[in-house]
Design an enzyme around this catalytic site. Structure first.
Site, PDB file in Angstrom:
ATOM      1  N   ASP A 250       0.875  -1.173   0.000  1.00  0.00           N
ATOM      2  CA  ASP A 250       0.000   0.000   0.000  1.00  0.00           C
ATOM      3  C   ASP A 250       0.910   1.222   0.000  1.00  0.00           C
ATOM      4  O   ASP A 250       1.987   1.195   0.598  1.00  0.00           O
ATOM      5  CB  ASP A 250      -0.890   0.006   1.260  1.00  0.00           C
ATOM      6  CG  ASP A 250      -2.106   0.911   1.113  1.00  0.00           C
ATOM      7  OD1 ASP A 250      -3.237   0.391   1.018  1.00  0.00           O
ATOM      8  OD2 ASP A 250      -1.923   2.153   1.081  1.00  0.00           O
ATOM      9  N   ALA A 277       5.542  -0.394   1.894  1.00  0.00           N
ATOM     10  CA  ALA A 277       4.888   0.885   1.575  1.00  0.00           C
ATOM     11  C   ALA A 277       5.436   1.370   0.248  1.00  0.00           C
ATOM     12  O   ALA A 277       6.537   1.910   0.175  1.00  0.00           O
ATOM     13  CB  ALA A 277       5.171   1.904   2.679  1.00  0.00           C
ATOM     14  N   CYS A 337     -14.425  -0.308  -7.094  1.00  0.00           N
ATOM     15  CA  CYS A 337     -15.477   0.141  -6.170  1.00  0.00           C
ATOM     16  C   CYS A 337     -16.047   1.481  -6.625  1.00  0.00           C
ATOM     17  O   CYS A 337     -16.718   2.160  -5.859  1.00  0.00           O
ATOM     18  CB  CYS A 337     -14.944   0.224  -4.741  1.00  0.00           C
ATOM     19  SG  CYS A 337     -13.580   1.366  -4.564  1.00  0.00           S
TER      20      CYS A 337
END
Ligand code: SAH
Length: 393
Positions: A250, A277, A337
């Protein structure tokens, strides 16, 4: 009694089909002056009652609460919360030891436009997306306590970033009923730290629960990349499913801390997991072909219709990278989404990515949001999450 809003002639059609929004352009005139968040009665041009709802300045002027001429009082909120809770018990996500993480109120899907409530153990995290829900928040909080059979003891109100900025409500996040620092919730027998204080949305993406279970089912012996991992939901399920290796990625360092915490909570000192990260595109470019299972669950690429074309290009680019690198016999879980990206749009974007790679690809599953994120049949806009599970030869 409530003030009346009269619609222009012919503008009552969508309400007769129980669509819960009234756009400002449909309004002919308003009796008196209104405060944002006030409950109003909506009438047709010839004076027939149509609905009651929350008034707000903006393109959606009224969000309908009922198509009956009723009062919006404590009994109303109790009834709506009770029905929502009963449904969550009926589908097996509430009232069980194995799971206390679920969405109790899903806006229009529960006939309560503008309201989201997620349950994490004994805490309800409540988010108002309309001024009306903000105004009524204390009555709603009481109903959450009284109508859930003791399941909910605390209500955390988290609407700082979801309320219209212009309404200037000066809202701060915080507990409005009870208060508890216990933030570990259980989803399908797995434990998660929920950061409702600083996390995205209500602190966790409850909507991927069923899709995580499906992933667990396929994870055995696989080397897995969970891209856009956030709190690491998919990673934790993959570990339980017996994955050989799990890498969570992420761009947010905070998300990487969260995923490490959640892995430690369920699988302490398990060397199979590592988190990084890094930016998705950079990581996908630099990585080798070590993965035979990849999850792509990016944030919404399109928030509005205007950005649809760009968003579809983004989904194609992202998925093309996964198709290029995944091992033969690999399984790709890929999601969108974005509400404005339809199932067909998404499938076409992924199709283009597959074609670019020239790989043989089969669709194993077509995924969607779970039953605790129901779609009101009169409000098709409520459908937002879609995913594909693909077998790549
Ligand atoms: N799969 C997660 C939810 C993902 S939310 C779950 O099951 O809970 C989207 C995540 O993408 C966020 O955590 C955000 O920090 C991350 N993100 C956004 N842009 C990114 C980028 N360019 N590269 C990597 N991660 C990114």
């Amino acid at each position: 009694m409530y003030k009346n809003i009269f619609l222009k002639k012919g503008k009552e059609e969508s309400l007769k089909r129980f669509h819960p929004w009234i756009f400002s352009g449909a309004i002919h005139h308003i009796e008196g002056t209104l405060e944002e968040g006030e409950v109003v009665r909506v009438l047709s041009a010839d004076g027939n009652f149509l609905a009651v709802g929350h008034w707000q300045v903006g393109s959606i002027a009224v969000r309908v609460l009922s198509f009956s001429d009723i009062e919006i009082n404590a009994a109303f909120w109790e009834e709506r919360v009770r029905v929502a809770y009963e449904m969550r018990c009926a589908i097996g996500v509430a009232g069980t030891e194995r799971n206390n993480t679920y969405r109790l109120i899903h806006g229009e899907g529960d006939c309560l436009p503008g309201l989201v409530v997620d349950i994490y153990g004994k805490t309800a995290v409540m988010q108002a997306h309309s001024v009306g829900m903000h105004v009524d928040r204390m009555m709603i909080a009481d109903a959450l306590l009284s109508q859930t059979g003791g399941a909910v003891e605390h209500v955390y109100y988290k609407s700082e970033t979801t309320l219209p900025f212009k309404a200037n409500l000066g809202q701060e996040n915080g507990f409005i009923r009870g208060g508890s620092a216990d933030n570990v919730a259980v989803e399908n027998g797995l434990k998660f730290h929920i950061d409702w204080l600083k996390g995205q949305k209500t602190g966790f993406f409850v909507d991927q629960r069923d899709n995580r279970s499906l992933l667990e089912h396929y994870a055995h012996g696989r080397a897995l990349l969970n891209m856009f991992c956030y709190t690491g939901g998919f990673s934790v399920y993959a570990m339980r499913g017996g994955a050989r290796l799990v890498h969570s990625v992420d761009s947010s360092a905070k998300a990487v801390d969260l995923v490490n915490k959640n892995i430690a909570l369920n699988f302490p000192d398990d060397p199979r997991h590592q988190a990084f990260a890094e930016d998705a595109f950079k990581y996908l470019d630099a990585m080798g072909d070590q993965y035979d299972m990849i999850i792509l669950d990016p944030p919404a690429f399109a928030k509005h219709k205007d950005s649809l074309k760009q968003a579809l290009k983004g989904y194609t680019r992202l998925n093309a990278k996964a198709f290029e690198k995944i091992q033969p016999g690999g399984i790709l879980f890929t999601f969108s989404c974005s509400q404005v990206v339809s199932k067909d749009h998404f499938r076409t974007a992924v199709f283009s990515a597959a074609a670019q790679s020239g790989r043989k690809v089969r669709i194993l599953h077509q995924l969607h949001q779970p039953a605790d994120h129901p779609i009101n049949i009169y409000h098709p806009e409520g459908e937002y999450l879609k995913g594909l599970v693909l077998y790549v030869e």
